[in-house]
Design a protein around this motif. Structure first.
Motif, PDB file in Angstrom:
ATOM      1  N   GLU A  79      11.500   4.334   8.446  1.00 16.85           N
ATOM      2  CA  GLU A  79      12.113   3.732   7.261  1.00 16.85           C
ATOM      3  C   GLU A  79      11.380   2.473   6.808  1.00 16.85           C
ATOM      4  O   GLU A  79      11.796   1.824   5.859  1.00 16.85           O
ATOM      5  N   GLY A  80      10.302   2.128   7.493  1.00 19.39           N
ATOM      6  CA  GLY A  80       9.530   0.952   7.119  1.00 19.39           C
ATOM      7  C   GLY A  80       8.319   1.335   6.286  1.00 19.39           C
ATOM      8  O   GLY A  80       8.229   2.460   5.773  1.00 19.39           O
ATOM      9  N   ASN A  81       7.392   0.397   6.163  1.00 19.28           N
ATOM     10  CA  ASN A  81       6.167   0.650   5.401  1.00 19.28           C
ATOM     11  C   ASN A  81       4.941   0.857   6.277  1.00 19.28           C
ATOM     12  O   ASN A  81       3.937   1.360   5.808  1.00 19.28           O
ATOM     13  N   PHE A  82       5.013   0.449   7.551  1.00 14.13           N
ATOM     14  CA  PHE A  82       3.827   0.520   8.400  1.00 14.13           C
ATOM     15  C   PHE A  82       3.341   1.947   8.630  1.00 14.13           C
ATOM     16  O   PHE A  82       2.218   2.150   9.060  1.00 14.13           O
ATOM     17  N   PHE A  83       4.168   2.946   8.349  1.00 12.42           N
ATOM     18  CA  PHE A  83       3.686   4.328   8.473  1.00 12.42           C
ATOM     19  C   PHE A  83       2.564   4.595   7.480  1.00 12.42           C
ATOM     20  O   PHE A  83       1.829   5.569   7.608  1.00 12.42           O
ATOM     21  N   GLN A  84       2.404   3.690   6.489  1.00 15.49           N
ATOM     22  CA  GLN A  84       1.355   3.828   5.477  1.00 15.49           C
ATOM     23  C   GLN A  84       0.074   3.069   5.848  1.00 15.49           C
ATOM     24  O   GLN A  84      -0.845   2.982   5.043  1.00 15.49           O
ATOM     25  N   LEU A  85       0.017   2.499   7.049  1.00 13.39           N
ATOM     26  CA  LEU A  85      -1.203   1.807   7.477  1.00 13.39           C
ATOM     27  C   LEU A  85      -2.382   2.770   7.396  1.00 13.39           C
ATOM     28  O   LEU A  85      -2.304   3.895   7.886  1.00 13.39           O
ATOM     29  N   PHE A 145      -9.479 -15.163   7.929  1.00 14.72           N
ATOM     30  CA  PHE A 145      -8.821 -16.378   7.475  1.00 14.72           C
ATOM     31  C   PHE A 145      -9.068 -16.604   5.985  1.00 14.72           C
ATOM     32  O   PHE A 145      -8.192 -17.088   5.273  1.00 14.72           O
ATOM     33  N   LEU A 146     -10.246 -16.249   5.514  1.00 13.27           N
ATOM     34  CA  LEU A 146     -10.601 -16.453   4.108  1.00 13.27           C
ATOM     35  C   LEU A 146     -10.055 -15.354   3.200  1.00 13.27           C
ATOM     36  O   LEU A 146      -9.553 -15.628   2.118  1.00 13.27           O
ATOM     37  N   GLN A 147     -10.184 -14.124   3.640  1.00  9.96           N
ATOM     38  CA  GLN A 147      -9.830 -12.983   2.798  1.00  9.96           C
ATOM     39  C   GLN A 147      -8.423 -12.459   3.029  1.00  9.96           C
ATOM     40  O   GLN A 147      -7.915 -11.690   2.215  1.00  9.96           O
ATOM     41  N   GLY A 148      -7.817 -12.834   4.150  1.00  7.79           N
ATOM     42  CA  GLY A 148      -6.514 -12.281   4.486  1.00  7.79           C
ATOM     43  C   GLY A 148      -6.643 -10.877   5.049  1.00  7.79           C
ATOM     44  O   GLY A 148      -7.748 -10.384   5.294  1.00  7.79           O
ATOM     45  N   VAL A 149      -5.519 -10.240   5.224  1.00 10.73           N
ATOM     46  CA  VAL A 149      -5.448  -8.907   5.802  1.00 10.73           C
ATOM     47  C   VAL A 149      -4.467  -8.102   4.953  1.00 10.73           C
ATOM     48  O   VAL A 149      -3.473  -8.648   4.481  1.00 10.73           O
ATOM     49  N   THR A 150      -4.743  -6.831   4.789  1.00 13.25           N
ATOM     50  CA  THR A 150      -3.799  -5.955   4.092  1.00 13.25           C
ATOM     51  C   THR A 150      -3.231  -4.975   5.113  1.00 13.25           C
ATOM     52  O   THR A 150      -3.971  -4.350   5.863  1.00 13.25           O
ATOM     53  N   LEU A 151      -1.904  -4.883   5.127  1.00  8.82           N
ATOM     54  CA  LEU A 151      -1.218  -3.958   6.035  1.00  8.82           C
ATOM     55  C   LEU A 151      -0.309  -3.054   5.212  1.00  8.82           C
ATOM     56  O   LEU A 151       0.631  -3.539   4.573  1.00  8.82           O
ATOM     57  N   ALA A 152      -0.587  -1.782   5.213  1.00  2.61           N
ATOM     58  CA  ALA A 152       0.195  -0.799   4.450  1.00  2.61           C
ATOM     59  C   ALA A 152       0.304  -1.221   2.992  1.00  2.61           C
ATOM     60  O   ALA A 152       1.356  -1.121   2.375  1.00  2.61           O
ATOM     61  N   GLY A 153      -0.797  -1.749   2.448  1.00  4.31           N
ATOM     62  CA  GLY A 153      -0.844  -2.150   1.053  1.00  4.31           C
ATOM     63  C   GLY A 153      -0.278  -3.527   0.760  1.00  4.31           C
ATOM     64  O   GLY A 153      -0.305  -3.986  -0.376  1.00  4.31           O
TER      65      GLY A 153
END
Length: 153
Positions: free
Chosen positions: A44-50, A68-76
């Motif tokens: 029911e979460g979003n991490f299944f879209q990783l 640190f500069l660009q950040g990270v994207t997790l499941a969009g």
């Protein structure tokens, strides 16, 4: 740990379910840096879209300062990197914070457990410190589960 891939998805799902029962987080996943990448997630979460690419960037050992500069994207979802001790012996955690969401930001913690990683997102209002501590404690449980499973082979 060559047998880590022998652990069934059901065992990983049980670990996710147990963590979600703490009431502290709203999403969780167990990932690895080699196929199949996403081992288990909260349905029911979003991490299944990783995606495989997101996981590779998150877990890459080289060039971590770029995170640190660009950040990270997790499941969009774009996240800011707060603290990165993922590959620091004895700590093995990473703290992030979601950004750009209408519902506000949320704490995210990643914990390395052997050759797998637990990724958790806190409930709205859950601070990063307590979430990190709970994830670190849960990592101990998952580590024990892995060792028990390995003992059967």
């Amino acid at each position: 740990m060559q047998c880590i891939r022998d652990i069934s998805e059901e065992v990983w799902q049980d670990c996710i379910t147990l963590f979600l029962q703490t009431g502290m987080c709203c999403d969780a996943a167990i990932i690895t840096n080699s196929p199949p990448w996403l081992l288990a997630s909260y349905p029911e979460g979003n991490f299944f879209q990783l995606t495989q690419e997101e996981i590779q960037i998150l877990l890459a050992k080289e060039g971590r300062e770029k995170l640190f500069l660009q950040g990270v994207t997790l499941a969009g979802t774009k996240c800011l990197l707060i603290r990165d001790d993922l590959y620091t012996e004895g700590n093995n955690t990473m703290d992030l914070r979601t950004k750009g969401q209408s519902r506000g930001s949320q704490a995210v913690t990643v914990v390395q457990i052997e050759s797998v990683y637990l990724v958790v997102m806190g409930q709205k209002g859950t601070e990063g410190g307590p979430l990190n501590l709970k994830a670190f404690e849960m990592a101990g449980y998952i580590r024990e589960t892995i060792h028990q499973h390995m003992a059967h082979f």
